[in-house]
Enzyme design. Structure first.
Site, short mmCIF file in Angstrom:
data_model
loop_
_atom_site.label_atom_id
_atom_site.label_comp_id
_atom_site.label_asym_id
_atom_site.label_seq_id
_atom_site.Cartn_x
_atom_site.Cartn_y
_atom_site.Cartn_z
N LEU A 94 81.18 -7.82 17.71
CA LEU A 94 82.43 -7.09 17.46
C LEU A 94 82.15 -5.60 17.28
N ASP A 108 74.62 -10.39 16.14
CA ASP A 108 74.03 -9.42 17.07
C ASP A 108 72.96 -10.11 17.92
N SER A 118 78.58 -1.41 27.67
CA SER A 118 79.02 -1.46 29.07
C SER A 118 79.55 -0.15 29.64
N THR A 126 75.50 -6.07 37.01
CA THR A 126 76.39 -5.12 37.66
C THR A 126 75.80 -4.60 38.96
N ASP A 127 76.67 -4.19 39.87
CA ASP A 127 76.18 -3.58 41.11
C ASP A 127 75.62 -2.18 40.88
N GLU A 128 75.85 -1.62 39.67
CA GLU A 128 75.37 -0.27 39.40
C GLU A 128 73.85 -0.19 39.36
N TYR A 134 73.05 3.48 31.17
CA TYR A 134 73.64 2.13 31.22
C TYR A 134 73.02 1.31 32.35
N ALA A 146 70.36 1.76 34.05
CA ALA A 146 68.91 1.56 33.92
C ALA A 146 68.62 0.41 32.95
N LYS A 200 70.70 -2.13 32.36
CA LYS A 200 71.10 -3.38 33.02
C LYS A 200 70.03 -3.77 34.06
N PRO A 252 92.53 1.15 32.72
CA PRO A 252 93.34 1.15 31.49
C PRO A 252 93.50 2.52 30.86
N ARG A 253 92.50 3.39 31.04
CA ARG A 253 92.65 4.75 30.46
C ARG A 253 93.81 5.46 31.16
N ARG A 288 81.31 13.61 35.93
CA ARG A 288 80.32 12.86 35.14
C ARG A 288 78.93 13.23 35.64
P1 NAD Z 1 82.84 -4.95 27.10
O1 NAD Z 1 82.22 -3.69 26.63
O2 NAD Z 1 84.31 -5.04 27.24
O3 NAD Z 1 82.40 -6.16 26.13
C1 NAD Z 1 81.08 -6.30 25.66
C2 NAD Z 1 81.11 -7.30 24.51
O4 NAD Z 1 79.75 -7.45 24.05
C3 NAD Z 1 81.94 -6.84 23.30
O5 NAD Z 1 82.72 -7.91 22.82
C4 NAD Z 1 80.90 -6.42 22.28
O6 NAD Z 1 81.34 -6.59 20.95
C5 NAD Z 1 79.75 -7.36 22.62
N1 NAD Z 1 78.45 -6.82 22.21
C6 NAD Z 1 77.98 -5.55 22.40
N2 NAD Z 1 76.77 -5.43 21.83
C7 NAD Z 1 76.47 -6.63 21.28
C8 NAD Z 1 75.35 -7.12 20.56
N3 NAD Z 1 74.29 -6.35 20.28
N4 NAD Z 1 75.37 -8.41 20.16
C9 NAD Z 1 76.43 -9.21 20.43
N5 NAD Z 1 77.53 -8.79 21.09
C10 NAD Z 1 77.54 -7.51 21.51
O7 NAD Z 1 82.09 -5.29 28.47
P2 NAD Z 1 82.64 -6.05 29.77
O8 NAD Z 1 83.27 -5.06 30.66
O9 NAD Z 1 83.36 -7.26 29.36
O10 NAD Z 1 81.24 -6.45 30.44
C11 NAD Z 1 80.64 -7.71 30.18
C12 NAD Z 1 79.39 -7.83 31.03
O11 NAD Z 1 79.72 -7.69 32.41
C13 NAD Z 1 78.34 -6.76 30.75
O12 NAD Z 1 77.08 -7.35 30.80
C14 NAD Z 1 78.52 -5.76 31.88
O13 NAD Z 1 77.31 -5.09 32.16
C15 NAD Z 1 78.92 -6.68 33.01
N6 NAD Z 1 79.75 -6.10 34.09
C16 NAD Z 1 80.89 -5.41 33.79
C17 NAD Z 1 81.71 -4.94 34.83
C18 NAD Z 1 82.99 -4.20 34.55
O14 NAD Z 1 83.58 -3.64 35.49
N7 NAD Z 1 83.49 -4.17 33.33
C19 NAD Z 1 81.31 -5.15 36.17
C20 NAD Z 1 80.12 -5.83 36.43
C21 NAD Z 1 79.36 -6.32 35.38
O1 DAU Z 2 80.32 -1.30 39.05
C1 DAU Z 2 80.37 -2.09 37.89
C2 DAU Z 2 80.51 -1.22 36.66
O2 DAU Z 2 81.85 -0.74 36.65
C3 DAU Z 2 80.22 -1.95 35.36
O3 DAU Z 2 78.86 -2.31 35.35
C4 DAU Z 2 80.51 -1.08 34.14
O4 DAU Z 2 80.34 -1.84 32.95
C5 DAU Z 2 81.96 -0.62 34.23
O5 DAU Z 2 82.23 0.27 33.16
C6 DAU Z 2 82.19 0.09 35.56
O6 DAU Z 2 81.45 1.34 35.63
P1 DAU Z 2 82.12 2.68 36.21
O7 DAU Z 2 81.38 3.82 35.67
O8 DAU Z 2 82.31 2.58 37.68
O9 DAU Z 2 83.58 2.53 35.51
P2 DAU Z 2 84.55 3.57 34.79
O10 DAU Z 2 85.82 2.85 34.55
O11 DAU Z 2 83.90 4.27 33.66
O12 DAU Z 2 84.79 4.66 35.93
C7 DAU Z 2 85.27 4.29 37.22
C8 DAU Z 2 85.28 5.55 38.07
O13 DAU Z 2 86.32 6.42 37.58
C9 DAU Z 2 84.00 6.35 38.02
O14 DAU Z 2 83.80 6.93 39.30
C10 DAU Z 2 84.29 7.45 36.99
C11 DAU Z 2 85.77 7.68 37.15
N1 DAU Z 2 86.55 8.08 35.95
C12 DAU Z 2 86.41 7.33 34.82
C13 DAU Z 2 87.17 7.62 33.69
C14 DAU Z 2 87.01 6.82 32.42
C15 DAU Z 2 87.47 9.12 36.02
O15 DAU Z 2 87.60 9.77 37.08
N2 DAU Z 2 88.22 9.41 34.91
C16 DAU Z 2 88.11 8.71 33.75
O16 DAU Z 2 88.84 9.03 32.78
#
Ligand code: NAD
Ligand code: DAU
Length: 327
Positions: free
Chosen positions: A31, A54, A78, A117-119, A144, A146, A148, A186-187, A267
């Site tokens: 959390l 944790d 993340s 992640t594909d990153e 991040y 690196a 992952k 969502p932002r 960024r």
């Molecule tokens: P998120 O940040 O929304 O959620 C992460 C969760 O992990 C949270 O509930 C947090 O409380 C928990 N957490 C963080 N540190 C912790 C710790 N030390 N111990 C226990 N719990 C902990 O992330 P998300 O977007 O749901 O991503 C989930 C997974 O998917 C991650 O591994 C991320 O790298 C991967 N991923 C995300 C995306 C994306 O677009 N969001 C895409 C590809 C892969």
């Molecule tokens: O590709 C998978 C990854 O996607 C996941 O591993 C990460 O956990 C997830 O956060 C996401 O990473 P990104 O960096 O691509 O996502 P983010 O939403 O932060 O940003 C998406 C794109 O939008 C990126 O090019 C940066 C840009 N951006 C982001 C924010 C928050 C903006 O232009 N304005 C913004 O306010």
């Protein structure tokens, strides 16, 4: 089944289906600012257990893994922007936490699926048809990605050296309900809904491949059911959009002018383009994304944020304060 990070965005969308499929499910989640117990409020099975803890706590991880048959490991720090501001929690959770899970899985001979992640592959050039595949060389750009990448390498090494029963998936950008308001979609939605203008980094030319969270989780389920142990699967919808296109789609769906956004500082190390080739997942495991039309998935997501302002209101305030302070 033990689900780490089950109170975060993707994990919380995964857990209800896991409870239906597996019966006994335990979520381990620290959390952090990104985790929210309310995300699991609808999960009511008496076989469901929530443990606040944790993954860096090796003894706790060992105990919970020892009580499980399968671990699905979502927990991570993340957000790329946060990792540039302060990489330390990313090393602790993404690297040390994954190490703890691997050691426990090895000791107790438990099946592991590692969410990645594909990153990890770095950036592709714009305006080319090139895509990441399962054999693309790792080339992460941010702290991040690196960390992952490090976690993926640990999983691969534990598979080869110790023979643990593990699979890995690397998914493209997700969107859908319960995503934290720090992330692009969502932002932007919540900025417009609260009367401010979306902030686009740089020119907005950077491209991401948008995959609905339910399609991601359906792929994870297929890999758990019939993925090949030791293998990696790429997950991606094929729906590539520039950040400018995503921004203008959100503005259009919310009846705002297409230029009602601001360009802000880019960024650092901003990856230009991500795109996956998910042929292996599609042909070997029969995965097809249900959200093939990004704009209609986006419209549903906007409706969810409009209907759930109570869920994001406080996080929006603290997140924008954090962005404004540059931390
Ligand atoms: P998120 O940040 O929304 O959620 C992460 C969760 O992990 C949270 O509930 C947090 O409380 C928990 N957490 C963080 N540190 C912790 C710790 N030390 N111990 C226990 N719990 C902990 O992330 P998300 O977007 O749901 O991503 C989930 C997974 O998917 C991650 O591994 C991320 O790298 C991967 N991923 C995300 C995306 C994306 O677009 N969001 C895409 C590809 C892969
Ligand atoms: O590709 C998978 C990854 O996607 C996941 O591993 C990460 O956990 C997830 O956060 C996401 O990473 P990104 O960096 O691509 O996502 P983010 O939403 O932060 O940003 C998406 C794109 O939008 C990126 O090019 C940066 C840009 N951006 C982001 C924010 C928050 C903006 O232009 N304005 C913004 O306010």
């Amino acid at each position: 089944m033990l689900v780490t990070g089950g109170a975060g965005f993707i994990g919380a969308n995964f857990v209800p289906g896991a409870v239906a499929a597996y019966g006994r499910v335990t979520v381990l989640d620290a959390l952090t600012y990104a985790g929210d117990r309310r995300n699991l409020a609808a999960v009511s099975s008496s076989d469901f257990e929530f443990v606040e803890g944790d993954i860096a706590d090796a003894a706790l991880v060992d105990k919970l893994v020892g009580q499980s048959d399968i671990v699905v490991h979502f927990a991570a720090e993340s957000h790329v922007d946060n990792s540039i501001g302060d990489p330390a929690p990313f090393i602790r959770t993404n690297v040390v936490g994954t190490f703890n899970i691997l050691e426990a899985v090895r000791r107790h001979d438990v099946r592991l699926h590692h969410i990645s992640t594909d990153e990890v592959f770095g950036a592709l050039p714009l305006d080319t048809g090139t895509r990441f595949t399962e054999s693309t060389r790792y080339d992460p750009s941010s702290p991040y990605s690196a960390t992952k990448a490090s976690s993926d390498h640990l999983v691969r090494a534990w598979t080869r050296s110790y023979g643990i029963a593990a699979t890995i998936s690397n998914c493209a950008n997700n969107y859908g309900p319960y995503q934290h308001v720090e992330k692009l979609i969502p932002r932007h939605i919540t900025s417009v809904l609260t009367g401010s203008r979306p902030k686009v980094y740089g020119t907005g030319a950077n491209v991401r491949e948008w995959t609905h969270v339910d399609d991601h989780n359906a792929a994870v389920q297929l890999i758990l059911d019939s993925g090949r142990l030791g293998d990696t699967y790429l997950i991606g919808s094929g729906q590539e959009r520039s950040n400018k296109q995503v921004t203008q789609a959100i503005l259009r769906l919310l009846d705002r002018s297409p230029d009602a956004y601001d360009q802000v500082a880019d960024r650092p190390g901003h990856d230009l383009r991500y795109a996956t080739d998910s042929t292996k997942l599609r042909t070997e495991l029969g995965w097809t994304p249900q959200y093939e039309d990004f704009e209609s998935g986006l419209a549903q997501t906007i409706t969810w944020y409009r209907d759930n302002a109570v869920w994001w209101h406080e996080a929006k305030r603290t997140t924008e304060a954090r962005y404004a302070a540059g931390t």
